[in-house]
Design a protein around this motif. Structure first.
Motif, mmCIF file in Angstrom:
data_model
loop_
_atom_site.group_PDB
_atom_site.id
_atom_site.type_symbol
_atom_site.label_atom_id
_atom_site.label_comp_id
_atom_site.label_asym_id
_atom_site.label_seq_id
_atom_site.Cartn_x
_atom_site.Cartn_y
_atom_site.Cartn_z
ATOM 1 N N PHE A 247 -14.132 1.950 -15.432
ATOM 2 C CA PHE A 247 -12.796 2.318 -14.980
ATOM 3 C C PHE A 247 -12.199 1.085 -14.311
ATOM 4 O O PHE A 247 -11.627 1.131 -13.242
ATOM 5 C CB PHE A 247 -12.831 3.508 -14.010
ATOM 6 C CG PHE A 247 -11.499 4.197 -13.834
ATOM 7 C CD1 PHE A 247 -10.916 4.907 -14.863
ATOM 8 C CD2 PHE A 247 -10.816 4.137 -12.627
ATOM 9 C CE1 PHE A 247 -9.704 5.542 -14.696
ATOM 10 C CE2 PHE A 247 -9.596 4.770 -12.454
ATOM 11 C CZ PHE A 247 -9.049 5.476 -13.495
ATOM 12 N N HIS B 24 -16.499 0.260 -5.861
ATOM 13 C CA HIS B 24 -17.234 -0.969 -6.180
ATOM 14 C C HIS B 24 -18.259 -1.343 -5.126
ATOM 15 O O HIS B 24 -19.042 -2.257 -5.324
ATOM 16 C CB HIS B 24 -16.258 -2.125 -6.387
ATOM 17 C CG HIS B 24 -15.208 -1.825 -7.407
ATOM 18 N ND1 HIS B 24 -13.913 -1.555 -7.071
ATOM 19 C CD2 HIS B 24 -15.278 -1.707 -8.748
ATOM 20 C CE1 HIS B 24 -13.226 -1.291 -8.168
ATOM 21 N NE2 HIS B 24 -14.022 -1.373 -9.193
ATOM 22 N N THR C 207 -8.163 -1.363 -11.068
ATOM 23 C CA THR C 207 -9.308 -0.630 -10.531
ATOM 24 C C THR C 207 -8.876 0.767 -10.107
ATOM 25 O O THR C 207 -7.702 1.035 -9.891
ATOM 26 C CB THR C 207 -9.867 -1.350 -9.281
ATOM 27 O OG1 THR C 207 -8.801 -1.626 -8.389
ATOM 28 C CG2 THR C 207 -10.551 -2.654 -9.654
ATOM 29 N N ARG C 208 -9.870 1.642 -9.972
ATOM 30 C CA ARG C 208 -9.620 2.999 -9.509
ATOM 31 C C ARG C 208 -9.709 3.049 -7.988
ATOM 32 O O ARG C 208 -10.643 2.495 -7.395
ATOM 33 C CB ARG C 208 -10.648 3.946 -10.111
ATOM 34 C CG ARG C 208 -10.335 5.399 -9.818
ATOM 35 C CD ARG C 208 -11.545 6.318 -9.826
ATOM 36 N NE ARG C 208 -12.578 5.995 -10.751
ATOM 37 C CZ ARG C 208 -12.891 6.724 -11.835
ATOM 38 N NH1 ARG C 208 -12.238 7.815 -12.095
ATOM 39 N NH2 ARG C 208 -13.897 6.364 -12.612
ATOM 40 N N GLY C 209 -8.743 3.719 -7.370
ATOM 41 C CA GLY C 209 -8.776 3.865 -5.922
ATOM 42 C C GLY C 209 -7.397 4.279 -5.442
ATOM 43 O O GLY C 209 -6.488 4.500 -6.252
ATOM 44 N N PRO C 210 -7.209 4.393 -4.131
ATOM 45 C CA PRO C 210 -5.891 4.748 -3.595
ATOM 46 C C PRO C 210 -4.845 3.713 -4.015
ATOM 47 O O PRO C 210 -5.119 2.509 -4.004
ATOM 48 C CB PRO C 210 -6.117 4.728 -2.075
ATOM 49 C CG PRO C 210 -7.606 4.889 -1.904
ATOM 50 C CD PRO C 210 -8.224 4.219 -3.085
ATOM 51 N N THR D 29 -4.517 -1.102 -8.066
ATOM 52 C CA THR D 29 -5.492 -0.048 -7.813
ATOM 53 C C THR D 29 -4.760 1.277 -7.879
ATOM 54 O O THR D 29 -3.727 1.449 -7.222
ATOM 55 C CB THR D 29 -6.143 -0.241 -6.435
ATOM 56 O OG1 THR D 29 -6.781 -1.523 -6.404
ATOM 57 C CG2 THR D 29 -7.193 0.830 -6.162
ATOM 58 N N THR D 30 -5.260 2.194 -8.703
ATOM 59 C CA THR D 30 -4.561 3.463 -8.918
ATOM 60 C C THR D 30 -5.586 4.592 -9.001
ATOM 61 O O THR D 30 -6.671 4.408 -9.551
ATOM 62 C CB THR D 30 -3.696 3.395 -10.198
ATOM 63 O OG1 THR D 30 -3.074 4.669 -10.412
ATOM 64 C CG2 THR D 30 -4.501 3.044 -11.417
ATOM 65 N N PRO D 31 -5.244 5.760 -8.445
ATOM 66 C CA PRO D 31 -6.219 6.853 -8.440
ATOM 67 C C PRO D 31 -6.395 7.497 -9.817
ATOM 68 O O PRO D 31 -7.464 8.009 -10.125
ATOM 69 C CB PRO D 31 -5.634 7.851 -7.434
ATOM 70 C CG PRO D 31 -4.183 7.533 -7.357
ATOM 71 C CD PRO D 31 -4.031 6.090 -7.686
ATOM 72 N N THR D 32 -5.335 7.473 -10.607
ATOM 73 C CA THR D 32 -5.388 8.104 -11.930
ATOM 74 C C THR D 32 -4.641 7.229 -12.919
ATOM 75 O O THR D 32 -3.837 6.380 -12.529
ATOM 76 C CB THR D 32 -4.699 9.486 -11.924
ATOM 77 O OG1 THR D 32 -3.367 9.301 -11.434
ATOM 78 C CG2 THR D 32 -5.441 10.480 -11.050
ATOM 79 N N SER E 147 -2.472 0.929 -4.582
ATOM 80 C CA SER E 147 -1.993 -0.278 -3.911
ATOM 81 C C SER E 147 -1.826 -1.386 -4.930
ATOM 82 O O SER E 147 -2.383 -1.337 -6.042
ATOM 83 C CB SER E 147 -2.930 -0.710 -2.779
ATOM 84 O OG SER E 147 -4.048 -1.388 -3.290
ATOM 85 N N VAL F 268 0.846 -1.190 0.000
ATOM 86 C CA VAL F 268 0.000 0.000 0.000
ATOM 87 C C VAL F 268 0.887 1.248 0.000
ATOM 88 O O VAL F 268 1.844 1.332 0.781
ATOM 89 C CB VAL F 268 -0.907 0.015 1.254
ATOM 90 C CG1 VAL F 268 -1.792 1.252 1.275
ATOM 91 C CG2 VAL F 268 -1.757 -1.252 1.317
ATOM 92 N N VAL G 94 -12.990 -1.955 -4.369
ATOM 93 C CA VAL G 94 -12.503 -0.786 -3.639
ATOM 94 C C VAL G 94 -13.693 -0.047 -3.022
ATOM 95 O O VAL G 94 -14.698 0.188 -3.703
ATOM 96 C CB VAL G 94 -11.733 0.162 -4.593
ATOM 97 C CG1 VAL G 94 -11.222 1.395 -3.851
ATOM 98 C CG2 VAL G 94 -10.582 -0.565 -5.279
#
Lengths: 321, 321
Positions: free
Chosen positions: B317, B54, A124-127, A91-94, A129, A50, B50
């Motif tokens: 996304f 999701h 997936t999109r998110g913080p 998982t990545t924000p952008t 990790s 993370v 996430v």
């Protein structure tokens, strides 16, 4: 084409995603398919990293790509498994094309070095990790577990300890050092080399094994508990590198080796008769103690005095299931 | 004992973590070990969920536990695989004992229902997300892939479509409905039932298959692309549930079925001669169209007119590797 389909293309185009031994079906369907030869079992391990917890953000994505896979593959080495494949859940924000490309390059470099193919995953999109799951094969009954250490065995490690822990203040920018010290320590941190060949050579010989991720004391505690034995560690026998000694001094280097973590060097127990042939074959094995009846880990100084610290290792807020 | 060791104990104590078919070594070592019978291959799929992307956060952790595993196991159904095991990578910002216990209970309930054992994973601190990797076995050469659809095949689905999409405004609190409507729709959303038995029954019969997660149109696009064919879908033939029709009306229900996603019902192509015996055995198969030469997905209305929308499905996304 969606942004995340673009990501998929980065990874699907990597050489490590082009198939390999045991991969019957790779990226692109509902599941990947692995072939396991008769008489062998599949070894599986999952690790999550993370951002801000297990690695600094920002950091060099190429180095992160190398490290994130090496850390996971090291668990295959610890079982004596032959590596086959891995999945990546990113998982990545952008969607930063440059970051992704360099991360994929680092991942690919380590994948080719370790002989694992990328067979699937999820983006997936998110913080930020990363969860990597690695797969290997091992002959049934020959996997190295944590539970077979017996009193009288030698306690051994497969290389120098503490280098990654020594690198941590450099990684975090808390200290600096001249290149002759910083470079080897940072190399150990960013691209640890899973001891796959050593793990396979220890099959049928070592009575227990694991890879040191939480620190020697904490990880020896895992073997002691799983095997219901006591492990005696001789502080003076810890193998330490010249750059680590130059950077932290003798006491600091020994503390880093005992409690620092992130070594990804194998620790294992070996009946004494197994040692000489392995050394003769050139394996980098250092005897650092022995197995005794009892329970737990005991640290001994040069005079044989018990100097076991009260708290073993760093509390990672992390636990492998 | 560290907080995360406590977490490990929650999961390790779950009945689904007590071993099972094919599990040679479960939780607690560097790797889990799976035995794959001779002549079979291992099917693998990874899914990340996430929080806030999701699933809503907060939500009922028991229901999340059920759903997070069902979504992943559904990929095994889509390959015709027999489920064996799974790993869980849980990232959580805090250690909330009540939340974890209820999540573990939901996970365990679905695991026992699907016949999968928890064999390992990782627990880390960070923004809430879940990555599950599932493992199944399938006879070599008999896995259902996306790439075998042939012109002349029937296009089929394994059950009613759109229920989970219909439930979404209820899940998000945007709408309400009387219990006779809300309960069946919410049940479909929170505890989808992976069509494992149907997937296995389709081995050697279906020419392609997947589970509908992104919406029927988008997922049929995946089969069309992988098989280099065109799929014709008849809008009037979509199987719809009475609660969905009552909640969204005929047009709204058909739109939900076409583009809504989260169904986790199998979509597959079948040579016409295979249909009658499967129906005679009682499998819930609905023919919704056919396979034609060409490329892409065509939606036809009751008069046979092309009413294909320009944009297929929801841009998630998210992309499966």
């Amino acid at each position: 084409m969606g942004e995340f389909e673009l990501i998929r293309k980065y990874f699907a185009a990597a050489p490590c995603a082009q198939g390999g031994e045991g991969i019957a079906l790779g990226i692109g369907d509902d599941c990947a398919l692995l072939a396991v030869p008769p008489g062998e079992q599949l070894a599986i391990s999952t690790d999550t990293l993370v951002a801000g917890v297990h690695f600094a953000d920002p950091c060099d994505p190429f180095l992160l790509g190398q490290r994130s896979l090496a850390v996971a593959v090291s668990d295959l080495a610890a079982m004596g498994a032959h590596p086959l494949a891995f999945t990546l859940a990113l998982t990545t924000p952008t969607v930063d094309a440059d970051w992704l490309q360099r991360y994929a390059q680092g991942l690919n470099t380590m994948a080719l070095s370790c002989g694992v193919g990328l067979v699937g995953g999820d983006t997936t999109r998110g913080p930020l990790s990363l969860t990597l799951t690695v797969f290997g094969r091992v002959p049934a009954g020959l996997a190295l577990t944590r539970s077979g250490a017996r009193p009288g065995d030698l306690l051994c490690v497969g290389g120098e300890l503490g280098n990654a822990a020594g690198a941590l203040p450099l990684v975090l920018g808390q200290r600096s050092a001249e290149a002759s010290i910083a470079e080897p320590l940072l190399a150990h941190y960013w691209s640890p080399q899973p001891q796959l060949a050593l793990g396979q050579a220890l099959r049928g010989k070592a009575t227990s094994a694991l890879d040191i991720s939480d620190g020697l004391l904490a990880d020896c505690g895992h073997i002691a508990k799983a095997s219901s034995v006591s492990l005696l560690i001789e502080r003076q026998k810890l193998p330490l590198s010249a750059p680590l000694l130059a950077f932290l001094g003798d006491e600091g280097a020994r503390d880093a080796a005992l409690s620092g973590g992130d070594d990804y060097v194998l620790a294992f127990t070996l009946p004494p008769a197994e040692l000489a042939p392995l050394l003769a074959d050139g394996w980098p094995i250092h005897v650092i103690g022995c197995v005794a009846p009892g329970q737990g880990v005991v640290l001994l100084d040069a005079a044989g005095q018990d100097v076991t610290p009260v708290i073993h290792g760093y509390q990672h807020f992390r636990e492998t299931l």
